[in-house]
Structures are given as C-alpha cells and as structure tokens.
Design an enzyme around this catalytic site. Structure first.
Site, PDB file in Angstrom:
ATOM      1  N   ASP A 323       0.839  -1.192   0.000  1.00 17.08           N
ATOM      2  CA  ASP A 323       0.000   0.000   0.000  1.00 17.08           C
ATOM      3  C   ASP A 323       0.882   1.254   0.000  1.00 17.08           C
ATOM      4  O   ASP A 323       1.964   1.270   0.590  1.00 17.08           O
ATOM      5  CB  ASP A 323      -0.894  -0.031   1.246  1.00 17.08           C
ATOM      6  CG  ASP A 323      -2.008   0.994   1.188  1.00 17.08           C
ATOM      7  OD1 ASP A 323      -2.814   0.925   0.243  1.00 17.08           O
ATOM      8  OD2 ASP A 323      -2.074   1.849   2.087  1.00 17.08           O
ATOM      9  N   GLU A 370       0.918  -0.511  -5.120  1.00 16.86           N
ATOM     10  CA  GLU A 370      -0.273   0.361  -5.108  1.00 16.86           C
ATOM     11  C   GLU A 370       0.210   1.773  -5.409  1.00 16.86           C
ATOM     12  O   GLU A 370       0.679   2.488  -4.533  1.00 16.86           O
ATOM     13  CB  GLU A 370      -0.960   0.266  -3.736  1.00 16.86           C
ATOM     14  CG  GLU A 370      -2.300   1.001  -3.677  1.00 16.86           C
ATOM     15  CD  GLU A 370      -2.146   2.476  -3.344  1.00 16.86           C
ATOM     16  OE1 GLU A 370      -2.329   3.302  -4.276  1.00 16.86           O
ATOM     17  OE2 GLU A 370      -1.836   2.795  -2.192  1.00 16.86           O
ATOM     18  N   ASP A 422     -11.279   0.607  -1.288  1.00 11.80           N
ATOM     19  CA  ASP A 422     -11.568   2.017  -1.004  1.00 11.80           C
ATOM     20  C   ASP A 422     -12.626   2.605  -1.943  1.00 11.80           C
ATOM     21  O   ASP A 422     -13.012   3.765  -1.773  1.00 11.80           O
ATOM     22  CB  ASP A 422     -10.287   2.853  -1.115  1.00 11.80           C
ATOM     23  CG  ASP A 422      -9.381   2.702   0.096  1.00 11.80           C
ATOM     24  OD1 ASP A 422      -9.897   2.389   1.189  1.00 11.80           O
ATOM     25  OD2 ASP A 422      -8.160   2.889  -0.039  1.00 11.80           O
TER      26      ASP A 422
END
Length: 529
Positions: A323, A370, A422
C-alpha cells in the site's frame, strides 16, 4: 501469463461467529475460486486491529488478528466446549461485523481455549501427535509430508516461538502492558516502560508472564490455522495476494519496540508524523499520525527491520501488494503535535536503493505496487525501475477523457481492477456518476445495457479484456451489490471494515459465469489449462 482473481477480505467471509475467519466457509471460498478458474485470492491486511478497526492501523506489522481464529477448529481440537460459545454474543447482524461485540466475545473465548491448551500441555508428558490437517475444519485434508516427523503440540509451540523470536516477545509484552494501562497508547505510559528501561522491562515480563503466554497462544493458533488454509489454497492452484500497509500505527508494538527505525527524539517521542499536503479537497491537508521511518538509519542497517517484516509477510502470502508505494519515492512529514498538516514538508524516500537490497535478500520477490494517486515523473520512474506491476482501476478511468486508467493506457505489467476496497462497489458507482460519465462509459466499453447490473458485468468484461497480466475483481461486483457492501470510505470515521457476505450466497451458476469470462479472455491458471 494472463490470470485473474477475486478481492474478498477475511472478515467478510460468512461465519456464525460474527466475523469472517479461517473456517469451513473460507475453505468453501477457495473451492469457489477453483471452480471459477481463478488463480488468486486477494485479501486485506491481517494484523490485529485496534481503535477504528482499520486493518491499515494494526498493533503489529508482524502479528495476526486473533479475530480470524476459527472457533469451530478450537472445538474440534478439544480447546473449547460447544457450551463455551453458545451463550456468547458475537453480534446480531449477519451482514455487518459488530467489533464491540467481537472484542468482548473473542477475549473471553480465547482465554478459555488458552486455559485448555495449557492444561493439555501440563497433563501430558508426551504431547499428543498432531495429525496432518487436524487444525482444519471437518472434511478438509491437507497433504501430509511423510518424510517429516510430526511434532507434538508442545514441540510445535516451542518451535513457533523460536522461529518468531524477532518480534513475538515484544508484541506479547506490548499487548499485556496495554491491557494493564486500560488500552492507553504507549506514548502515555510511565517513562520507564515507555522508554523500555531494562529493569522495568524485566519486572514487567515476570509480573505479566501469564498474559504474555495468552498472546503467544493466540499467535500460534492464528499461524497454524492460516498456514493450513493457505496450504489448501495452494493445493487448489490458488495463490494468496496479501496487502501490507506502508506505515505502521503510532500505537503499535513496532513503534514502541523499535524506535530506532523511526524519527524519534532523545526521549523516544516522534519528531514528525505522516500526512498529506493541503489541496483543493483538503485545504489544511490530511494528518494521518503514523510514525515516519528514519530511512538514513535504516539504510545503514541494510533495512534490517523491513527485511524481517518481509520475511514474516511472505510466510503469510504468495504475492504482496504494498500500500502507498509512492511513499518509497517521497513522503510528507508533519511536525508532531500539529493539529493540521499545513506545516508539513515533502521529503525524499529511499527510492530504488531499498528495492535493490530487498531483491538481493528476499527470494522470489513478488510485489504489486499500489501506485494510485499523484503519478509524478519521479513516482513513475521508481515504479519502472523496480519492475513491479502497478494498478489500473477502471472506476477512475471514466471521469475524464484519455484517463490514465482506461484500457488503451494499460500495459502488460500491471494489475487491472474494477474497483478496490476504497471504492464503492461498481453497481453503486454506475448509479452515482453523472449521465455524461455514464454515457462515455457505455460508449467506451461498447455496452448497450440500460440495466445497471448488466452494465456492471460489461465493466467486469472490460477488465478481463485488458492487456494487464492480472485482473482482480471485488466479489461485490460479481454479485452486483450496491453501496451497502462498501468496505471502506476514506475519511469516514464510522461504518468501515464491516461488510459480511451472507451464508450460501455463492452459487455454481455464478462460478460458471466467472469461469466463462476467464476462459474467453485466456486467464485460466496455466497449470490448470
């Protein structure tokens, strides 16, 4: 090689005990993936969650979430009686996780299981042989290695503690001290414990030995149950994509036990914390509050803490999605104590040097970056130099012409998603965008569907059609669920990380439909097809 997979968090797996776990239903989902021709199961971080319930703010970058321990397995292993759990409240809504109820119930149940575990060890001079697959739900068979001598439960427990000695004592002591402090952050503990004074630490270890053993047991049970599930998935030709946060939580055993890894002052309090600079959407910026790595010090140590983190993480997963990959290029540092992020500064991260070291020290480094957000030339260069695939999210592709995320901008070395954890589910997204965006979407993907569910499946087809080597679709999109099935709304303080799939919702018809797309667009795993 072209492949595909499904994004489905562990906590969303159906379960009669309030939250998804390593239960029979998780094994059933692996079977569903196999039927559907899927080669990957992507999950979210599995660390122990705290206030806010976010898997991206765990109490440890190394530990597992005890909520995911399967209660049925504990019963089958003789560590619980069914009566122990029948009167416990795990939450009343089978479509949402009630974290308050789970916190109370799991603490109670796992303590009972731990007491039985200790009793089994004490009452047996020679530990009972653990049969291959005995820690899995009924009917599941994990292949047995006949050349390897099976260990007793005590030997297995001791071996686990030795294997995880880098982090597990610090984690268990941190959690025990946190319990004693009524849940207060380590930054608010007495100075001798906050700064890890040697005498105070030895005294705490003696006084809290029983509590520490409980936390050892939880991690041991998490580890053996998860490894059994992962082994089952791998036998079914399904690989696990795990997600790790870039930052650790400020209130974590990592920040407390390894302050040398972070930018701390001489009193072991943070100098700066993570955030995001002001922009049109947030005039005062975003204050995340995570401790920031001291990259210069980490480089001198050959990124030792990060290497240990990666070794541990690869014990959990086959592929790692990192991430906030942009943080390795640059990060935003806000003075500790500031109430907004306005006075922060953009700083340089370790860049490609970090990944060069990682590639030398970690075998079979499989990473997904990401890279969503602000794609600067520096960020794009780091991604290219690393060689890792970035992400293309179709929902981001139809709000402007020639977007970075639409299919004609894709490359082989990337992972295409309809949406992520998300994003709102695609069914809700097609309702919420304006008519111009919806018209552009239909024309771009050549969809004649006026029915929104049909349009969702056309968008899934568009993802499959991409030249991207890997295609990942959230399970909610296949089911055409709306905003009620959203996993996370960034910036929203409540209602996140709660969605659960109802039992018996995945049909053979759905598996055949998914497999049809998988075969049509040549995404069947190579060893199967």
């Amino acid at each position: 090689m072209r492949e595909s997979g499904i994004l489905f968090p562990i906590f969303s797996v159906p379960s009669k005990y309030g939250i998804g776990c390593f239960s029979r239903e998780a094994y059933d989902f692996v079977d569903f993936l196999e039927k559907s021709g899927q080669g990957f199961w992507q999950i979210l971080p599995v660390g122990p969650t705290g206030f806010g319930d976010s898997p991206y703010q765990p109490f440890s970058a190394f530990a597992g979430n005890p909520y995911f321990i399967c209660i049925e397995t504990l019963i089958e292993d003789g560590l619980l009686n069914r009566e122990d759990v029948e009167a416990v409240n795990f939450g009343d809504d089978e479509t949402k996780v009630d974290y308050g109820a789970i916190y109370e119930s799991r603490q109670e149940i796992l303590k009972k299981a731990y007491e039985k575990f200790v009793e089994k060890l004490q009452n047996s001079k020679k530990d009972k042989e653990i049969k291959a697959g005995s820690s899995t739900p009924s009917g599941i068979q994990i292949p047995k290695n006949d050349n390897k001598k099976e260990k007793s439960l005590g030997e297995e427990f001791d071996a686990f503690l030795k294997m995880e000695e880098y982090w597990i004592e610090d984690y268990a002591l941190f959690m025990a001290l946190k319990d004693e402090a009524g849940g207060a952050s380590w930054l608010d503990w007495d100075d001798e414990l906050r700064t890890r004074d040697e005498k105070a630490m030895e005294k705490a270890k003696k006084e809290l030995a029983d509590k520490m053993q409980l936390y050892y047991f939880e991690q041991f049970e998490f580890d053996r149950q998860w490894r059994a599930l992962k082994a089952y998935a791998n036998e079914k030709n399904v690989k696990i994509i795990g997600d790790i946060p870039f930052y650790v939580a400020m209130d974590s055993s990592d920040a407390w036990s390894h302050p040398e890894v972070f930018m701390m002052d001489k009193d072991l309090k943070p100098n700066v914390v993570a955030g995001c600079p002001p922009d049109a959407f947030s005039p005062t910026g975003q204050l995340w509050g995570n401790p920031i790595y001291d990259w210069a010090a980490e480089k001198k140590r050959d990124y030792d803490w990060w290497l240990h983190r990666m070794y541990r993480t690869y014990a959990f997963y086959d592929v790692i999605r990192i991430d906030h990959f942009h943080g390795f290029c640059e990060y935003y540092a806000v003075p500790y104590g500031d109430e907004t992020a306005e006075k922060g500064k953009q700083e340089k991260g370790p860049g490609i040097d970090f990944f060069n070291v990682l590639k030398k020290k970690v075998d079979n480094l499989n990473i997904i970056a990401e890279d969503l957000g602000n794609n600067t030339p520096e960020n794009e260069k780091l991604l290219k130099d690393s060689g890792f695939p970035g992400m293309k999210v179709l929902q981001y592709g139809f709000t402007s012409w020639d977007s970075y995320y639409v299919n004609h901008r894709h490359i082989n070395n990337c992972v295409v998603y309809t949406g992520t954890h998300d994003n709102t589910p695609t069914r809700a997204w097609v309702e919420e965008i304006n008519e111009g965006e919806r018209d552009f979407t239909r024309r771009y993907i050549n969809s004649m569907n006026t029915d929104y569910n049909g349009l969702v499946w056309d968008l899934i087809r568009e993802a499959y059609r991409s030249v991207a080597d890997l295609c990942i679709v959230p399970l909610q999109d296949y089911l055409c669920f709306g905003k009620e099935a959203r996993i996370n709304t960034p910036g929203a303080p409540d209602g996140n990380w709660q969605w659960r799939l109802r039992p018996n919702f995945l049909s053979d018809d759905l598996a055949r439909s998914i497999r049809g797309l998988t075969e049509l667009y040549s995404r069947i795993p190579k060893t199967e097809g």
